[in-house]
Motif scaffolding. Structure first.
Motif, PDB file in Angstrom:
ATOM      1  N   GLU A 163       1.882   4.279  16.002  1.00 23.97           N
ATOM      2  CA  GLU A 163       0.486   4.668  15.860  1.00 23.97           C
ATOM      3  C   GLU A 163      -0.187   4.649  17.220  1.00 23.97           C
ATOM      4  OE1 GLU A 163      -1.700   2.696  12.846  1.00 23.97           O
ATOM      5  OE2 GLU A 163      -0.086   2.773  11.357  1.00 23.97           O
TER       6      GLU A 163
ATOM      7  N   ARG B 106       2.865   2.244   1.615  1.00 22.17           N
ATOM      8  CA  ARG B 106       1.498   2.641   1.316  1.00 22.17           C
ATOM      9  C   ARG B 106       0.753   2.866   2.619  1.00 22.17           C
ATOM     10  NH1 ARG B 106      -1.877   3.334  -2.704  1.00 22.17           N
ATOM     11  NH2 ARG B 106      -4.101   2.977  -2.415  1.00 22.17           N
ATOM     12  N   PHE B 107      -0.010   3.955   2.687  1.00 23.56           N
ATOM     13  CA  PHE B 107      -0.710   4.338   3.901  1.00 23.56           C
ATOM     14  C   PHE B 107      -2.217   4.220   3.694  1.00 23.56           C
ATOM     15  CE2 PHE B 107       3.208   6.765   3.436  1.00 23.56           C
ATOM     16  CZ  PHE B 107       3.870   6.469   4.606  1.00 23.56           C
ATOM     17  N   ASP B 108      -2.948   4.362   4.779  1.00 21.23           N
ATOM     18  CA  ASP B 108      -4.411   4.367   4.702  1.00 21.23           C
ATOM     19  C   ASP B 108      -4.953   5.660   5.298  1.00 21.23           C
ATOM     20  OD1 ASP B 108      -3.744   3.874   7.309  1.00 21.23           O
ATOM     21  OD2 ASP B 108      -5.219   2.283   7.622  1.00 21.23           O
ATOM     22  N   PHE B 109      -4.390   6.799   4.853  1.00 22.92           N
ATOM     23  CA  PHE B 109      -4.810   8.105   5.357  1.00 22.92           C
ATOM     24  C   PHE B 109      -6.139   8.552   4.759  1.00 22.92           C
ATOM     25  CE2 PHE B 109      -0.033   9.232   5.794  1.00 22.92           C
ATOM     26  CZ  PHE B 109       0.032   8.529   6.986  1.00 22.92           C
ATOM     27  N   GLY B 110      -6.616   7.856   3.739  1.00 26.10           N
ATOM     28  CA  GLY B 110      -7.859   8.283   3.098  1.00 26.10           C
ATOM     29  C   GLY B 110      -7.680   9.626   2.429  1.00 26.10           C
ATOM     30  N   ARG B 111      -8.627  10.555   2.689  1.00 19.92           N
ATOM     31  CA  ARG B 111      -8.548  11.876   2.084  1.00 19.92           C
ATOM     32  C   ARG B 111      -7.803  12.880   2.948  1.00 19.92           C
ATOM     33  NH1 ARG B 111     -11.890  12.240  -2.366  1.00 19.92           N
ATOM     34  NH2 ARG B 111     -10.553  14.006  -2.798  1.00 19.92           N
TER      35      ARG B 111
ATOM     36  N   ARG C 132      -0.402   9.172  13.833  1.00 23.58           N
ATOM     37  CA  ARG C 132       0.392   8.149  13.151  1.00 23.58           C
ATOM     38  C   ARG C 132       1.700   8.777  12.686  1.00 23.58           C
ATOM     39  NH1 ARG C 132      -4.241   5.844   9.194  1.00 23.58           N
ATOM     40  NH2 ARG C 132      -4.884   8.030   9.298  1.00 23.58           N
TER      41      ARG C 132
ATOM     42  N   GLU D   8      -1.580   9.695  -3.534  1.00 28.37           N
ATOM     43  CA  GLU D   8      -2.537   8.590  -3.448  1.00 28.37           C
ATOM     44  C   GLU D   8      -2.101   7.542  -2.418  1.00 28.37           C
ATOM     45  OE1 GLU D   8      -5.308   5.855  -6.384  1.00 28.37           O
ATOM     46  OE2 GLU D   8      -3.274   6.336  -6.990  1.00 28.37           O
ATOM     47  N   ASN D   9      -1.811   8.023  -1.206  1.00 25.57           N
ATOM     48  CA  ASN D   9      -1.451   7.162  -0.079  1.00 25.57           C
ATOM     49  C   ASN D   9      -0.112   6.451  -0.252  1.00 25.57           C
ATOM     50  OD1 ASN D   9      -3.595   7.483   1.875  1.00 25.57           O
ATOM     51  ND2 ASN D   9      -4.934   6.491   0.389  1.00 25.57           N
ATOM     52  N   ASN D  10       0.707   6.929  -1.180  1.00 24.32           N
ATOM     53  CA  ASN D  10       2.053   6.381  -1.359  1.00 24.32           C
ATOM     54  C   ASN D  10       3.088   7.467  -1.107  1.00 24.32           C
ATOM     55  OD1 ASN D  10       1.860   3.485  -2.414  1.00 24.32           O
ATOM     56  ND2 ASN D  10       0.431   4.548  -3.779  1.00 24.32           N
TER      57      ASN D  10
END
Length: 645
Positions: free
Chosen positions: A484, A445-450, A469, A426-428
């Motif tokens: 990035e 924590r990341f913002d990779f989405g799905r 990234r 879950e982005n962690n």
């Protein structure tokens, strides 16, 4: 002296020109589709008139085939660790049951050798109305196929070099027809030490002579088969005892696959319930059923216990020093040497009964469990949880919404050097080990989405990346760098490391009912365990699910120096490319858009340093970069440009 220096300078200039010179190929028609074959590096180029194979070393067309120009590249799939690919054509209404009962058109399949452009097998040309399974048999240099023909249902063997039919055997239709309840039964194809074929389908077992196609053994009521690694011991399960006992008792036989005689002096082993899975663990046969599990001595056929406590709905069994940790639905319990529960109460380890995969890692006297929703360490003897609270990896609502995902929405790796378990969830990003007295905290924590990130375990760090990234963490979890870059949009793409692609390939290899795979023989089992090893991707996505842990899959491609399995020339051809991939393992080639240009950059993984290799006009055409060969392919109209980077 001046002449000598001038000659040296001239040689250097020629070498530099040769290194960066661009080869151009002019085709008769415009390029419609193109794809890089991961296993060989050969680029397939499709026009309206032909399909071409472009060799990365020769930088030239090595074959042209007009007869396969109608093949659809969107139907392209690679057969892992070979230079064979297949193209599958499905009808608008695709149903294997309809194909078997109403003679409707079913799946057709063509196999192509990308090294030569030759068609290895084409189901339409061989008279198949529908193909059910297609299996590659490297030891016999053949393709094994079953399906519906005009004459009825048949099983055939075809030479991979010529496509010639070696034999075709018509089989009685009930072998292909599902019996009541058979939809839950396994289908499996195995080869014994003599390369003869054991095929289990719809509770019906056939032994087929691989040289002649003759059916030498035919038995109904069989629910499971298993061969040892040498292929000289066959374990057969049957619950065709009586209608009253059906689904309550299963008999297990150990047989000589050559003669089909019993290898145990006494009667067959009786276990309670339908068999879910069987595994061999040294001289033990582990039998997991709908009612529990049993351990059988493979030498004498004696069970470890007469009857265990009832254990329905088993999801996982992990052997420890003197007991077994068993997961049932969402609970974990411990079973002692006598087959009885050793804890007063089970432990809840998942939010949902349906969560998978569930990982249990033992490190006596403790064990670590990691599931899609929770994680904790336990004391094996007592079942006491070490951490005050479970670490919540996902909340219950998220789990319920995503139970049906084909790929689990988290990943677990293992680093044998540090005995750490990197986990993305879950982005962690977390680092677990089996010694922590408190739960780990998220490193970032990341913002990779799905989208899923990939992980490379470096000598001193973890390299996590997704798209353009990049993140490097040391083994203590400290961030070394974060980089990035903008991403190149659709129309251009880069083929990442050879090993990255294995994540998708290995999932199919572990499913015995997959439509196209290796028949699991000794050599293939060695290769299969390589593919699912820790430094090729996520644990649990490909590993056989119920019995055991990662410990059976600790050897990866990076660990191979010499190969002690009898690989045929096809597999050795591919492994040369794997060896070549190691040479540039410290770098990645990335593409970055900038002011109407595309910058091709050599990215140093361990330092984050970058070096510009080339800039090109973004309007120049679509392109492929083969990172292993360090070769750029540009496609523009009828022209293919090839350049070494």
């Amino acid at each position: 002296m001046r002449i000598k220096r001038n000659l040296i300078l001239l040689v250097a200039l020629v070498h530099s020109w040769a290194t960066f010179a661009q080869q151009k190929i002019l085709l008769k028609h415009r390029v419609q589709e193109k794809i890089l074959n991961t296993n060989t590096g050969i680029v397939l180029v499709k026009t309206s008139g032909s399909i071409y194979g472009v060799d990365p070393e020769k930088q030239a067309i090595i074959w042209e085939n007009k007869s396969i120009r109608e093949l659809d590249f969107s139907r392209y799939s690679e057969i892992p660790l070979t230079h064979y690919v297949f193209f599958e054509d499905k009808p608008l209404i695709n149903s294997e049951i309809l194909s078997k009962t109403l003679n409707t058109k079913g799946i057709s399949r063509a196999i192509v050798d990308v090294a030569t452009g030759n068609i290895v097998f084409n189901s339409n040309e061989r008279g198949f109305q529908a193909v059910f399974n297609t299996l590659l048999l490297p030891e016999r240099g053949a393709v094994l196929v079953d399906g519906k023909t005009e004459e009825g249902f048949g099983i055939g063997l075809f030479d991979v070099e010529t496509g010639k039919e070696l034999w075709m055997t018509q089989v009685i239709s009930d072998f292909f027809t599902r019996t009541k309840g058979a939809i839950l039964n396994e289908e499996k194809v195995l080869l014994d030490a003599d390369h003869n074929i054991f095929w289990l389908k719809n509770r019906h077992l056939l032994k087929i002579n691989a040289k002649t196609g003759t059916v030498e053994y035919d038995k109904k009521g069989i629910t499971s088969i298993l061969l040892n690694d040498k292929g000289n011991r066959l374990y057969v399960s049957s619950n065709n005892i009586s209608s009253k006992k059906l689904n309550q008792e299963t008999l297990i036989y150990a047989m000589n696959p050559r003669t089909m005689d019993s290898l145990w002096a006494g009667p067959p082993v009786s276990v309670i319930g339908n068999i879910i899975e069987t595994n061999l663990d040294k001289n033990q046969l582990v039998v997991i059923t709908s009612k529990g599990f049993d351990i059988v001595n493979t030498v004498n056929g004696k069970k470890k216990w007469d009857r265990s406590d009832p254990l329905p709905l088993i999801k996982k069994v992990v052997p420890t020093k003197d007991s077994y940790l068993v997961v049932q639905e969402n609970q974990l319990t411990r079973i002692d040497k006598s087959g009885h529960k050793a804890w007063d109460d089970p432990l809840k380890i998942t939010y949902s009964d349906e969560e998978n995969p569930v990982h249990i890692f033992d490190n006596d006297p403790y064990a670590l469990f990691i599931t899609p929703s929770r994680a904790n360490r336990i004391e094996i003897e007592s079942g006491r949880k070490i951490w005050k609270e479970d670490l919540a990896l996902f909340d219950a609502d998220f789990i319920n919404r995503n139970l049906k995902l084909e790929v689990p929405y988290h990943r677990v790796w293992f680093n044998p050097k540090t005995e750490q378990f990197p986990v993305y969830s879950e982005n962690n990003f977390y680092l677990f080990n089996n010694k922590d007295t408190v739960a780990p905290k998220s490193l970032q924590r990341f913002d990779f989405g799905r989208e899923f990130p990939e992980l490379k375990i470096r000598p001193k760090a973890y390299f996590l990346y997704q798209g353009n990234r990049f993140y490097l963490f040391d083994f203590s979890g400290d961030l070394i760098y974060q980089k990035e870059y903008p991403s190149v949009k659709s129309g251009s793409f880069v083929r990442r490391s050879f090993r990255d692609s294995f994540y998708w390939l290995k999932r199919g290899l572990q499913i015995t009912s997959a439509t196209l795979l290796f028949a699991p023989t000794q050599a293939n089992r060695a290769i299969r365990s390589t593919i699912v090893s820790n430094n090729l991707g996520a644990l649990g996505t490909g590993v056989s699910g119920v019995y055991g842990t990662y410990r059976s899959y600790t050897q990866g491609i990076d660990d191979f120096k010499d190969f002690d399995v009898d690989l045929d020339s096809n597999l050795e051809y591919v492994f040369k490319r794997i060896r070549k991939s190691r040479k540039n393992d410290d770098t990645m080639i990335i593409t970055v858009p900038a002011d109407g240009q595309i910058r091709i950059i050599d990215f140093q993984i361990d330092t984050g340093k970058e070096e510009l290799i080339k800039e090109m006009d973004a309007r120049q055409g679509t392109f492929i970069i083969d990172e292993i060969e360090r070769t750029l392919y540009i496609f523009d109209g009828k022209e293919v440009s090839i350049e070494k980077l």
